[in-house]
Design a protein around this motif. Structure first.
Motif, PDB file in Angstrom:
ATOM      1  N   UNK A 130     -13.525  21.943  58.514  1.00 48.44           N
ATOM      2  CA  UNK A 130     -13.170  23.352  57.865  1.00 48.44           C
ATOM      3  C   UNK A 130     -14.388  23.894  57.428  1.00 48.44           C
ATOM      4  N   UNK A 131     -14.714  25.460  58.164  1.00 48.91           N
ATOM      5  CA  UNK A 131     -15.892  26.011  57.805  1.00 48.91           C
ATOM      6  C   UNK A 131     -15.594  26.798  56.415  1.00 48.91           C
ATOM      7  N   UNK A 132     -16.643  27.065  55.505  1.00 48.41           N
ATOM      8  CA  UNK A 132     -16.174  27.556  54.147  1.00 48.41           C
ATOM      9  C   UNK A 132     -17.055  28.936  54.134  1.00 48.41           C
ATOM     10  N   UNK A 133     -18.025  29.149  55.057  1.00 50.05           N
ATOM     11  CA  UNK A 133     -19.099  30.323  54.680  1.00 50.05           C
ATOM     12  C   UNK A 133     -18.520  31.442  55.774  1.00 50.05           C
ATOM     13  N   UNK A 134     -18.267  32.821  55.168  1.00 48.64           N
ATOM     14  CA  UNK A 134     -17.794  33.629  56.019  1.00 48.64           C
ATOM     15  C   UNK A 134     -19.015  34.158  56.589  1.00 48.64           C
ATOM     16  N   UNK A 135     -18.449  34.893  57.901  1.00 52.64           N
ATOM     17  CA  UNK A 135     -19.804  35.283  58.637  1.00 52.64           C
ATOM     18  C   UNK A 135     -20.070  36.938  58.350  1.00 52.64           C
ATOM     19  N   UNK A 136     -21.082  37.486  59.140  1.00 53.03           N
ATOM     20  CA  UNK A 136     -21.586  38.709  58.525  1.00 53.03           C
ATOM     21  C   UNK A 136     -20.332  39.828  58.701  1.00 53.03           C
TER      22      UNK A 136
END
Ligand code: PLP
Length: 318
Positions: free
Chosen positions: A110-116
């Motif tokens: 699960x990725x946790x950091x939002x993109x730009x």
């Protein structure tokens, strides 16, 4: 025969509903597929193709980024075919989908950091690219670019539609990766050249040039333009606000006893909008699909608090 071989040949029904009396609407109920959505068609087609082309083998880590129906379908068919599947998901995944994907996949990240853009699509894709570099013998399905994705729908859903109806004036399809509309539009236009193909998207999706904004209904729309759409045969586009799609879902439940996913309400809203005020010299025959069932949206579309909080609509459905 195994249950998972029972993909396709979904029921075709004629939909009658108040306000849709000037046309004949036919709907393929794609939620009758084994894992509950139209995505069974892509997953069950792509994996055997890749095995056959020696692009993957039983030691390969098959990777895809999906928090929805495609992740559920791929994890199921990978297990069935004895393949390792790693699914990259994000925090917007619904609790139901997370339980299903975690139980069916070999591995979940699960990725946790939002993109730009404030979403997670680019973060998920970057994670997939990292994995491809670090994991030997790994393969990215990449539904947004895979020619097999559209081919799956050309061969199965598109062919079925052409066999079942002797004439179609309009085809309405929701778009996300573009696989369904690309494959089906190619097949249907070969058989019925005058049929108009109408793509349906949500406000906030950028697929057809709209301004990106937060979207809440999973399954349709995207924050990038899918490569495979360049092969599609689209005549017109209808953009629908998400709250209208949700209201249409509630209406279908109350009036037609049909418990359907968000994109089904979306395409029906699009049919209503497209024909509103139009002078019709013939009674058009319209075909669309209902991609999935309502159960996967119990915490969202069929939850009155969620509807009120995120879409500012009050509803008696709960
Ligand atoms: C739930 C769901 N799955 C799949 C699709 C089809 O999307 P794609 O363009 O990825 O084939 C849709 C489109 O309406 C959808 O709503």
């Amino acid at each position: 025969m195994h249950l998972l071989n029972k993909v396709g040949k979904t029921p075709l029904i004629r939909l009658t509903m108040d306000g849709f009396n000037r046309m004949d609407i036919f709907v393929k109920l794609e939620y009758y597929n084994p894992t509950g959505s139209v995505k069974d068609r892509a997953a069950s087609y792509i994996l055997p193709k890749l095995l056959n082309d020696n692009l993957i083998n039983h030691d390969t880590t098959v990777i895809e980024s999906s928090s929805g129906n495609f992740g559920i379908a791929l994890s199921t068919y990978c297990r069935f075919l004895n393949l390792n599947f790693l699914c990259v998901i994000d925090p917007n995944i619904t609790p139901v989908n997370e339980v299903l994907i975690k139980n069916l996949s070999s591995e979940v990240i699960k990725v946790t950091v939002p993109d730009k853009h404030g979403g997670y699509l680019l973060s998920r894709i970057n994670k997939v690219k990292d994995l491809l570099k670090t994991r030997e013998n790994s393969y990215w399905i990449n539904q947004y670019a895979s020619c097999y994705n559209a081919e799956a729908y050309y061969e199965s859903l598109g062919s079925e539609i052409c066999d079942e109806l002797d004439h179609i004036d309009y085809l309405f399809m929701g778009v996300s990766s573009g696989g369904t509309i690309t494959g089906v539009s190619q097949r249907v236009k070969e058989r019925f050249p005058t049929c108009k193909v109408i793509a349906v998207d949500t406000e906030g999706s950028v697929i057809f040039g709209g301004q990106a904004k937060k979207r809440y209904i999973p399954g349709v729309g995207s924050s990038m333009v899918p490569d495979i759409l360049t092969q599609s045969r689209i005549d017109d586009v209808v953009i629908i606000e998400e709250y209208k799609a949700v209201q249409m879902c509630h209406r279908l439940l109350r009036e037609n006893s049909m418990f359907i996913g968000g994109s089904s309400g979306l395409v029906l809203s699009a049919i209503e909008k497209y024909f509103r005020g139009k002078n019709l010299s013939i009674r058009p025959r319209v075909l669309t699909i209902f991609p999935d069932r309502g159960e996967r949206y119990m915490d969202t579309i069929y939850n009155a608090d969620w509807c009120n909080r995120f879409l500012s609509i009050s509803t008696t459905v709960n």
